[in-house]
Enzyme design. Structure first.
Site, PDB file in Angstrom:
ATOM      1  N   ASP A  98       4.441   5.241   6.326  1.00 57.44           N
ATOM      2  CA  ASP A  98       4.136   4.222   5.322  1.00 57.44           C
ATOM      3  C   ASP A  98       4.084   4.908   3.962  1.00 57.44           C
ATOM      4  OD1 ASP A  98       3.012   2.465   3.572  1.00 57.44           O
ATOM      5  OD2 ASP A  98       1.363   1.833   4.868  1.00 57.44           O
TER       6      ASP A  98
ATOM      7  N   TYR B 104      -4.923   3.124   5.443  1.00 59.31           N
ATOM      8  CA  TYR B 104      -4.861   1.745   4.943  1.00 59.31           C
ATOM      9  C   TYR B 104      -3.393   1.330   4.926  1.00 59.31           C
ATOM     10  CZ  TYR B 104      -4.951  -2.411   2.144  1.00 59.31           C
ATOM     11  OH  TYR B 104      -4.770  -3.710   1.720  1.00 59.31           O
TER      12      TYR B 104
ATOM     13  N   LYS C 214       5.498  -1.374  -3.455  1.00 61.77           N
ATOM     14  CA  LYS C 214       4.852  -1.051  -4.730  1.00 61.77           C
ATOM     15  C   LYS C 214       5.834  -0.646  -5.841  1.00 61.77           C
ATOM     16  CE  LYS C 214       0.222   0.045  -3.028  1.00 61.77           C
ATOM     17  NZ  LYS C 214      -0.642  -0.877  -3.716  1.00 61.77           N
TER      18      LYS C 214
ATOM     19  N   TYR D  50     -10.291  -9.276  -2.898  1.00 59.36           N
ATOM     20  CA  TYR D  50     -11.565  -8.772  -2.364  1.00 59.36           C
ATOM     21  C   TYR D  50     -12.762  -9.217  -3.187  1.00 59.36           C
ATOM     22  CZ  TYR D  50      -7.922  -5.731  -0.531  1.00 59.36           C
ATOM     23  OH  TYR D  50      -6.765  -5.248   0.013  1.00 59.36           O
TER      24      TYR D  50
HETATM   25  C1  LIG Z   1      -0.145   2.723   2.096  1.00 59.34           C
HETATM   26  C2  LIG Z   1      -0.139   1.245   1.899  1.00 59.34           C
HETATM   27  N1  LIG Z   1       0.479   0.461   2.803  1.00 59.34           N
HETATM   28  C3  LIG Z   1       0.523  -0.875   2.668  1.00 59.34           C
HETATM   29  C4  LIG Z   1      -0.075  -1.506   1.592  1.00 59.34           C
HETATM   30  C5  LIG Z   1      -0.020  -2.999   1.481  1.00 59.34           C
HETATM   31  O1  LIG Z   1       0.872  -3.363   0.473  1.00 59.34           O
HETATM   32  P1  LIG Z   1       0.763  -4.837  -0.174  1.00 59.34           P
HETATM   33  O2  LIG Z   1      -0.516  -4.865  -0.942  1.00 59.34           O
HETATM   34  O3  LIG Z   1       1.988  -4.927  -1.052  1.00 59.34           O
HETATM   35  O4  LIG Z   1       0.804  -5.813   0.932  1.00 59.34           O
HETATM   36  C6  LIG Z   1      -0.733  -0.737   0.636  1.00 59.34           C
HETATM   37  C7  LIG Z   1      -1.407  -1.363  -0.501  1.00 59.34           C
HETATM   38  O5  LIG Z   1      -2.196  -0.774  -1.203  1.00 59.34           O
HETATM   39  C8  LIG Z   1      -0.775   0.670   0.787  1.00 59.34           C
HETATM   40  O6  LIG Z   1      -1.400   1.469  -0.086  1.00 59.34           O
END
Ligand SMILES: Cc1ncc(COP(=O)(O)O)c(C=O)c1O
Length: 446
Positions: free
Chosen positions: A254, A153, A283, A25
């Protein structure tokens, strides 16, 4: 000068970095300064000049056991020497099998099938694709929309972007390229406040009016992370599960940010006592050592996918099931148990409550939120990340504010004095801050 001569072998060439390397970003035309890190151990990052910073970010919420942990390092070294990578098409290996077994054991009983992807965003893409193929298999091909909630997100790839917050996310920027999904208002009842059932009326109406075209509801359980670090009521999530059941819609959770203990439960859905049909993990899966993500689903979903006209699940990245990443993940999951993650996270939570709560009295602080090992100060205006970043480095900590939030998600192994260093730095900066200064283009944790 030839390209070779331009490289600086004495140290990290920060000028080259600024001139040629994209960071998350950021602008290449007007690059922000990046700090050169040479090593990291435990909870500390070491800069080139020898400065040590206590890390409050766990490298974007992933590095839960701290850096250079001997167990994860040894597992990865041994795996690299033995089998660093091999294609997953037609081949399998012990690290993938063992990891899948562990993930199935740790998560709720319904989840029995594991897809190993390379990043969180891809795990979300895979989850959405699974849901679409499932309904094709069920002869309901019109069910193709994803319903979600605002302030979410889920990643930066195109399908993931389509379910990110439609106002604060990247929707306007990518116009027609981002699939139009269905958005309900963000939940308002706070995690530990009273639950107001009337806040379900709009999302209930969306289910009622559109269920024939909704493949899945996709949400971050309990904590909306990069969309604002908001903790919502477990009853809200439990109600979403009921709506999914009532209207025959799959529930995709998620847990990429919340999984593996961050909110005080091993998985955030446990706060609500519910199960997902499809679950995304990432993560902290590898303890933050290497990129890996997983999408788990139920037998029912897997069967539906196989019944679709394709007969197979249409996804298979080159580095799928990478053995090196799987071996890091196995070591990290074992460490969660060995280190008694629950005790670690509980201790962080009570110290955060003791040390951060007073900040609610500061003039620019509008809210203080703490859940598990997440501590958040919400400010009354957008923050200047670059400026504050320097202030935090001067205070000996690595904290990266975004939007109007100063937050920490430290590694679970942080000591009490290291944690106090982080909370003191948050309070110092929050107290003396000069606002406003609008520098945020869109929601991201950048
Ligand atoms: C809830 C959530 N889903 C998906 C992602 C995307 O993961 P990545 O950055 O490994 O593509 C993130 C990244 O911060 C996230 O916080």
């Amino acid at each position: 000068m030839s390209k070779e001569n331009q490289s600086n072998t004495a140290g990290i060439d920060l000028q080259f970095d600024r001139d040629h390397l994209w960071h998350p970003y950021t602008s290449m035309a007007n690059a922000l300064p990046a700090y050169g890190v040479v090593s990291a151990e435990g909870v500390e990052l070491q800069l080139e000049d020898g400065t040590k910073l206590v890390d409050g970010t766990s490298s974007w919420w992933a590095c839960v056991h701290g850096y250079s942990h001997p167990k994860i390092v040894a597992a990865m070294q041994q795996q690299t020497a033995q089998l660093s990578h091999v294609m997953f098409g037609g081949i399998t290996h012990r690290p993938a099998v063992e990891l899948a077994r562990l993930l199935i054991e740790m998560t709720s009983p319904k989840l029995t099938k594991v897809f190993l992807a390379d990043s969180g965003s891809i795990a979300v893409e895979v989850a959405m694709k699974m849901a679409l193929q499932y309904w094709q298999g069920k002869a309901k091909p019109n069910k193709q929309k994803i319903l979600t909630i605002k302030n979410g997100y889920h990643g930066d790839t195109f399908a993931a972007m389509s379910v990110c917050d439609p106002e604060g996310g990247m929707h306007t920027m990518f116009g027609e390229l981002v699939t139009k999904q269905l958005f309900a208002p963000a939940p308002q009842s706070c995690f530990d406040g009273d639950f107001d059932p009337t806040e379900l009326s709009e999302i209930s109406n969306l289910f009622e009016d559109n269920h024939h075209q909704i493949a899945a509801l996709l949400v971050e359980p309990i904590m909306q992370g990069a969309g604002g670090m908001r903790f919502y009521h477990p009853e809200y999530l439990a109600s979403l599960r009921k709506l999914c059941d009532k209207y025959d819609v799959l529930l995709i959770l998620d847990e990429i940010a919340t999984g593996f203990g961050r909110t005080g439960k091993l998985f955030a859905y446990e706060h609500s006592g519910i199960e997902a049909d499809i679950l995304c993990l990432g993560k902290a899966l590898t303890g933050g050592y290497i990129s890996l993500a997983a999408t788990l689903c139920s037998n029912e979903v897997a069967q539906g996918v196989s019944d679709s006209p394709a007969g197979v699940f249409m996804h298979g990245p080159t580095f799928m099931g990478n053995p090196l990443a799987c071996s890091a993940a196995i070591a990290s999951l074992e460490l969660l148990q060995e280190n008694h993650w629950q005790g670690q996270v509980n201790a962080i939570e009570s110290q955060l409550k003791q040390e951060l709560t007073e900040a609610i009295d500061y003039p620019n602080v509008t809210d203080v939120r703490i859940l598990g090992s997440v501590g958040v100060l919400e400010m009354n205006a957008t923050l200047n990340t670059a400026e504050l970043q320097q202030q935090f480095v001067d205070l000996g900590v690595w904290i990266r504010p975004f939007s109007n939030l100063i937050y920490i998600m430290p590694p679970y192994c942080i000591s009490s004095s290291q944690l106090s260093k982080l909370t003191n730095a948050m309070k110092t900066v929050a107290k003396q801050i000069n606002l406003p200064d609008d520098n945020s283009a869109f929601i991201s944790h950048g």
